[in-house]
Design an enzyme around this catalytic site. Structure first.
Site, short mmCIF file in Angstrom:
data_model
loop_
_atom_site.label_atom_id
_atom_site.label_comp_id
_atom_site.label_asym_id
_atom_site.label_seq_id
_atom_site.Cartn_x
_atom_site.Cartn_y
_atom_site.Cartn_z
N SER A 121 -38.42 25.74 41.40
CA SER A 121 -38.70 25.87 39.97
C SER A 121 -38.49 24.58 39.20
O SER A 121 -38.88 24.47 38.04
CB SER A 121 -37.87 27.01 39.35
OG SER A 121 -36.53 26.62 39.18
N SER A 122 -37.90 23.56 39.84
CA SER A 122 -37.82 22.25 39.18
C SER A 122 -39.20 21.65 39.00
O SER A 122 -39.38 20.73 38.20
CB SER A 122 -36.94 21.30 40.00
OG SER A 122 -35.63 21.82 40.05
N THR B 183 -29.14 30.77 29.55
CA THR B 183 -29.05 29.38 29.97
C THR B 183 -28.32 29.34 31.31
O THR B 183 -27.42 30.15 31.56
CB THR B 183 -28.32 28.54 28.88
OG1 THR B 183 -28.34 27.17 29.27
CG2 THR B 183 -26.89 28.97 28.65
N THR C 4 -35.04 29.26 45.60
CA THR C 4 -34.13 29.31 46.75
C THR C 4 -34.20 30.65 47.47
O THR C 4 -34.07 30.71 48.70
CB THR C 4 -32.68 29.06 46.27
OG1 THR C 4 -32.61 27.74 45.75
CG2 THR C 4 -31.67 29.21 47.38
N ARG D 215 -31.20 16.73 20.49
CA ARG D 215 -29.95 17.45 20.80
C ARG D 215 -28.80 16.68 20.17
O ARG D 215 -28.40 15.62 20.64
CB ARG D 215 -29.79 17.58 22.30
CG ARG D 215 -30.96 18.38 22.92
CD ARG D 215 -30.51 19.34 23.97
NE ARG D 215 -29.54 18.76 24.86
CZ ARG D 215 -28.52 19.44 25.37
NH1 ARG D 215 -28.34 20.70 25.08
NH2 ARG D 215 -27.69 18.85 26.21
N GLN E 19 -25.75 20.18 21.20
CA GLN E 19 -25.31 20.00 22.59
C GLN E 19 -24.24 21.03 22.98
O GLN E 19 -23.88 21.13 24.15
CB GLN E 19 -24.75 18.58 22.77
CG GLN E 19 -25.82 17.53 22.62
CD GLN E 19 -25.26 16.11 22.60
OE1 GLN E 19 -24.10 15.89 22.92
NE2 GLN E 19 -26.09 15.16 22.23
N CYS E 20 -23.73 21.77 21.99
CA CYS E 20 -22.71 22.77 22.28
C CYS E 20 -23.36 24.03 22.84
O CYS E 20 -24.40 24.47 22.37
CB CYS E 20 -21.94 23.15 21.02
SG CYS E 20 -21.00 21.80 20.33
#
Ligand code: ASN
Length: 334
Positions: free
Chosen positions: A55-56, A160, A11, A236, A269-270
């Site tokens: 970046s996707s 993250t 972006t 996950r 997943q936490c």
């Protein structure tokens, strides 16, 4: 202190198009105007990767393009003392983890950054992030790979993306920030430790399945998602690494996957977790099936690490054993 900037897309350098934002701004010109008359401009060099991407669209081959560009600018008479990577935010945490494993021998700062708004948009966070990243890249205390965003310098293998809109888009749930920008910057003394990896082979794209467990997942659905067998699996799971172990055939399915030579890594997943497969029967079932836990690594760190280890030629149980060994500060031992 000569610095180098590698522009990969994102972006930060995007412009409007009839189909949404795409790379297209003159980012080198923008940076030159931004830094004019400051110390940061002295000896600064700039390269752009081709093609510039959202970046996707990044793959492990894109990570390698960045690694190669960094190495190309750290040799010879004009070698940079520090580097800044301008990157899209969507997969920035994957790239920063990937660079962390591949550049453990570099011995100088590599700071990745980007922005939530294009550099040419009013109110953009691009200037603050680029300047902060350059300041960090010129400071030996930042040696290693890190990510600068929204006033925080974070360990590159610990990050993250936690917000798609906030100017504080990234978190480091299991490790304190390396520094906070301010007047003056506040640096933390927490060391990042890892075994490193000498002369790594280049990243190649490997078939790694990332699968989320959800209540009601059937063994048949999981088996279908694992067919054909990938080279490695990241499962996950809930909490500290728990899965629906009473689902008929599910532990046996995982045991057959590991027996076939595909490593299974159980993640959580936490956002804040330390996977510990022996704590509950629902996690122990995975350990008995030959899976290993991801400790306190982020998903991005585990995924990039598995791609890294596969690229080094490791498979199955050997790869699984390396998942639990810190390479670049991504994991708390024990
Ligand atoms: N889609 C963009 C990218 O990751 C998002 C951003 O950079 N803020 O390239």
């Amino acid at each position: 202190m000569p610095l180098h900037v590698t522009y990969t897309g994102g972006t930060i350098g995007m412009v409007d198009s009839p189909r949404g934002l795409v790379p297209g701004a003159d980012l080198e010109g923008w940076l030159t105007r931004l830094l004019e008359g400051t110390d940061l401009a002295d000896g600064l060099t700039f390269s752009s990767l081709d093609p510039l991407i959202d970046s996707s669209n990044a793959t492990p081959e894109s990570w390698q393009q960045v690694v190669d560009d960094v190495r190309a600018h750290t040799h010879g008479p004009h070698a940079a003392a520090g580097l800044v990577i301008l990157h899209g935010t969507d997969t920035m945490a994957y790239t920063s983890a990937a660079l962390s494993y591949a550049l453990t021998d570099l011995g100088r700062p590599v700071v990745i950054t980007g922005s939530q708004l294009p550099a040419l948009s009013p109110g953009s966070d691009a200037a603050a992030n680029a300047i902060g990243a350059l300041q960090a890249a010129g400071d030996p205390r930042a040696a290693g790979v890190s990510l600068f965003f929204g006033h925080h310098l974070l360990v590159g293998s610990r990050v993250t993306k936690t917000s798609a809109w906030s100017f504080e888009a990234f978190s480091s749930p299991a490790h304190p920030p390396l520094a906070r920008a301010g007047a003056p910057w506040q640096w933390s003394a927490t060391p990042r430790t890892g075994e490193g990896w000498q002369q790594p082979l280049p990243y190649r794209r490997h078939d790694v399945a990332v699968i989320d467990v959800a209540p009601g997942l059937t063994t048949a659905r999981l088996e279908a998602m694992l067919t054909p067998l990938p080279e490695a699996v990241i499962l996950r799971a809930f909490g500290v690494g728990n899965v629906p172990s009473s689902e008929p055939g599910l532990p046996e399915l995982i045991a057959s996957v590991t027996a076939a030579g595909t490593a299974v890594v159980v993640a959580s997943q936490c956002l804040e977790a330390r996977v510990s497969l022996g704590l509950y029967e629902t996690g122990d079932a995975m350990a008995r099936a030959g899976a290993v836990g991801s400790g306190d690594m982020t998903l991005e760190a585990v995924y990039a690490k598995v791609q890294f280890l596969l690229s080094q030629g490791l498979r199955g149980a050997e790869l699984a054993a390396w998942v639990g060994r810190p390479l670049a500060g991504e994991l708390t031992r024990g």
